[in-house]
Design a protein around this motif. Sequence first.
Motif, PDB file in Angstrom:
ATOM      1  N   CYS A 216       6.551  23.588  66.950  1.00 38.07           N
ATOM      2  CA  CYS A 216       6.777  22.326  67.451  1.00 38.07           C
ATOM      3  C   CYS A 216       8.037  21.938  67.994  1.00 38.07           C
ATOM      4  O   CYS A 216       8.056  21.142  68.938  1.00 38.07           O
ATOM      5  CB  CYS A 216       6.248  21.486  66.245  1.00 38.07           C
ATOM      6  SG  CYS A 216       7.501  21.574  64.872  1.00 38.07           S
ATOM      7  N   GLU A 217       9.008  22.680  67.634  1.00 38.40           N
ATOM      8  CA  GLU A 217      10.235  22.344  68.400  1.00 38.40           C
ATOM      9  C   GLU A 217      10.294  22.999  69.622  1.00 38.40           C
ATOM     10  O   GLU A 217      10.905  22.309  70.610  1.00 38.40           O
ATOM     11  CB  GLU A 217      11.484  23.137  67.431  1.00 38.40           C
ATOM     12  CG  GLU A 217      11.867  22.625  66.174  1.00 38.40           C
ATOM     13  CD  GLU A 217      12.759  23.401  65.492  1.00 38.40           C
ATOM     14  OE1 GLU A 217      13.857  22.970  65.076  1.00 38.40           O
ATOM     15  OE2 GLU A 217      12.218  24.632  64.935  1.00 38.40           O
TER      16      GLU A 217
ATOM     17  N   MET B 150       7.629  23.292  71.662  1.00 36.83           N
ATOM     18  CA  MET B 150       6.638  22.267  72.522  1.00 36.83           C
ATOM     19  C   MET B 150       7.662  21.202  72.957  1.00 36.83           C
ATOM     20  O   MET B 150       7.583  20.918  74.076  1.00 36.83           O
ATOM     21  CB  MET B 150       5.807  21.983  71.273  1.00 36.83           C
ATOM     22  CG  MET B 150       4.629  22.867  71.247  1.00 36.83           C
ATOM     23  SD  MET B 150       3.426  22.276  69.838  1.00 36.83           S
ATOM     24  CE  MET B 150       3.102  20.697  70.459  1.00 36.83           C
ATOM     25  N   CYS B 151       8.395  20.548  71.880  1.00 39.53           N
ATOM     26  CA  CYS B 151       9.322  19.571  72.185  1.00 39.53           C
ATOM     27  C   CYS B 151      10.430  19.912  73.274  1.00 39.53           C
ATOM     28  O   CYS B 151      10.424  19.206  74.362  1.00 39.53           O
ATOM     29  CB  CYS B 151      10.077  18.958  71.204  1.00 39.53           C
ATOM     30  SG  CYS B 151      11.165  17.311  71.413  1.00 39.53           S
TER      31      CYS B 151
ATOM     32  N   GLN C 194       0.919  23.245  72.664  1.00 45.76           N
ATOM     33  CA  GLN C 194       1.053  24.112  71.560  1.00 45.76           C
ATOM     34  C   GLN C 194       0.293  25.519  72.081  1.00 45.76           C
ATOM     35  O   GLN C 194       0.799  26.579  71.903  1.00 45.76           O
ATOM     36  CB  GLN C 194       0.526  23.553  70.095  1.00 45.76           C
ATOM     37  CG  GLN C 194       0.496  24.664  69.112  1.00 45.76           C
ATOM     38  CD  GLN C 194      -0.895  25.506  68.997  1.00 45.76           C
ATOM     39  OE1 GLN C 194      -1.978  25.086  69.582  1.00 45.76           O
ATOM     40  NE2 GLN C 194      -0.691  26.671  68.750  1.00 45.76           N
TER      41      GLN C 194
ATOM     42  N   TRP D  96       3.214  25.926  59.457  1.00 45.84           N
ATOM     43  CA  TRP D  96       4.075  26.257  60.505  1.00 45.84           C
ATOM     44  C   TRP D  96       4.440  27.864  60.878  1.00 45.84           C
ATOM     45  O   TRP D  96       4.681  28.036  59.653  1.00 45.84           O
ATOM     46  CB  TRP D  96       5.298  25.303  60.399  1.00 45.84           C
ATOM     47  CG  TRP D  96       4.610  23.730  60.205  1.00 45.84           C
ATOM     48  CD1 TRP D  96       4.646  22.958  59.197  1.00 45.84           C
ATOM     49  CD2 TRP D  96       4.106  23.087  61.578  1.00 45.84           C
ATOM     50  NE1 TRP D  96       4.231  21.971  59.555  1.00 45.84           N
ATOM     51  CE2 TRP D  96       3.753  21.672  60.790  1.00 45.84           C
ATOM     52  CE3 TRP D  96       3.891  23.266  62.781  1.00 45.84           C
ATOM     53  CZ2 TRP D  96       3.129  20.959  61.709  1.00 45.84           C
ATOM     54  CZ3 TRP D  96       3.193  22.257  63.458  1.00 45.84           C
ATOM     55  CH2 TRP D  96       2.991  20.997  62.978  1.00 45.84           C
TER      56      TRP D  96
ATOM     57  N   CYS E  68       7.115  21.159  58.748  1.00 48.29           N
ATOM     58  CA  CYS E  68       7.609  20.793  60.087  1.00 48.29           C
ATOM     59  C   CYS E  68       6.533  19.834  60.431  1.00 48.29           C
ATOM     60  O   CYS E  68       5.627  19.796  60.335  1.00 48.29           O
ATOM     61  CB  CYS E  68       7.423  21.946  60.914  1.00 48.29           C
ATOM     62  SG  CYS E  68       7.809  21.863  62.591  1.00 48.29           S
ATOM     63  N   CYS E  69       7.261  18.897  61.182  1.00 50.84           N
ATOM     64  CA  CYS E  69       6.624  17.681  61.776  1.00 50.84           C
ATOM     65  C   CYS E  69       5.573  16.933  60.879  1.00 50.84           C
ATOM     66  O   CYS E  69       4.741  16.625  61.175  1.00 50.84           O
ATOM     67  CB  CYS E  69       5.921  18.364  63.182  1.00 50.84           C
ATOM     68  SG  CYS E  69       7.064  19.325  64.252  1.00 50.84           S
TER      69      CYS E  69
END
Length: 115
Positions: free
Chosen positions: A32-33, A35-36, A42, A66, A114-115
């Motif tokens: 997710c990090e 992706m950002c 994803q 995650w 995460c997230c």
Amino acid sequence: MITPPQLFKSLADETRARATLLIASQGELCVCELMCAMDESQPKISRHLAQLRSKGLLLDRRQGQWVYYRLNPELAAWVNEMLKVTLLANAEWLRINTARLQNMDGRPVRESACC
């Protein structure tokens, strides 16, 4: 052990090069990090990370649902040195990715989900 042709072929793709250098700069990042930071989906990020993992550049660990990635600590010294020099010489190339990562809302804490 990774050979120079394997390494350079792995890093010839921009997504894989950016992901590898971001991970090298941060020590460990979750999907997710990335992706950002890279403003990508994803499936695309995961596909490229799987390729880097299959070549032995990255290791992963699961924490709940995650997956976190880090450089393989068994990489040869020349690989680590090349990544370090590349990272230092290309901060501007990674600037927008690093800024997105630093400004990520709800950035995960390694001990929690995460997230």
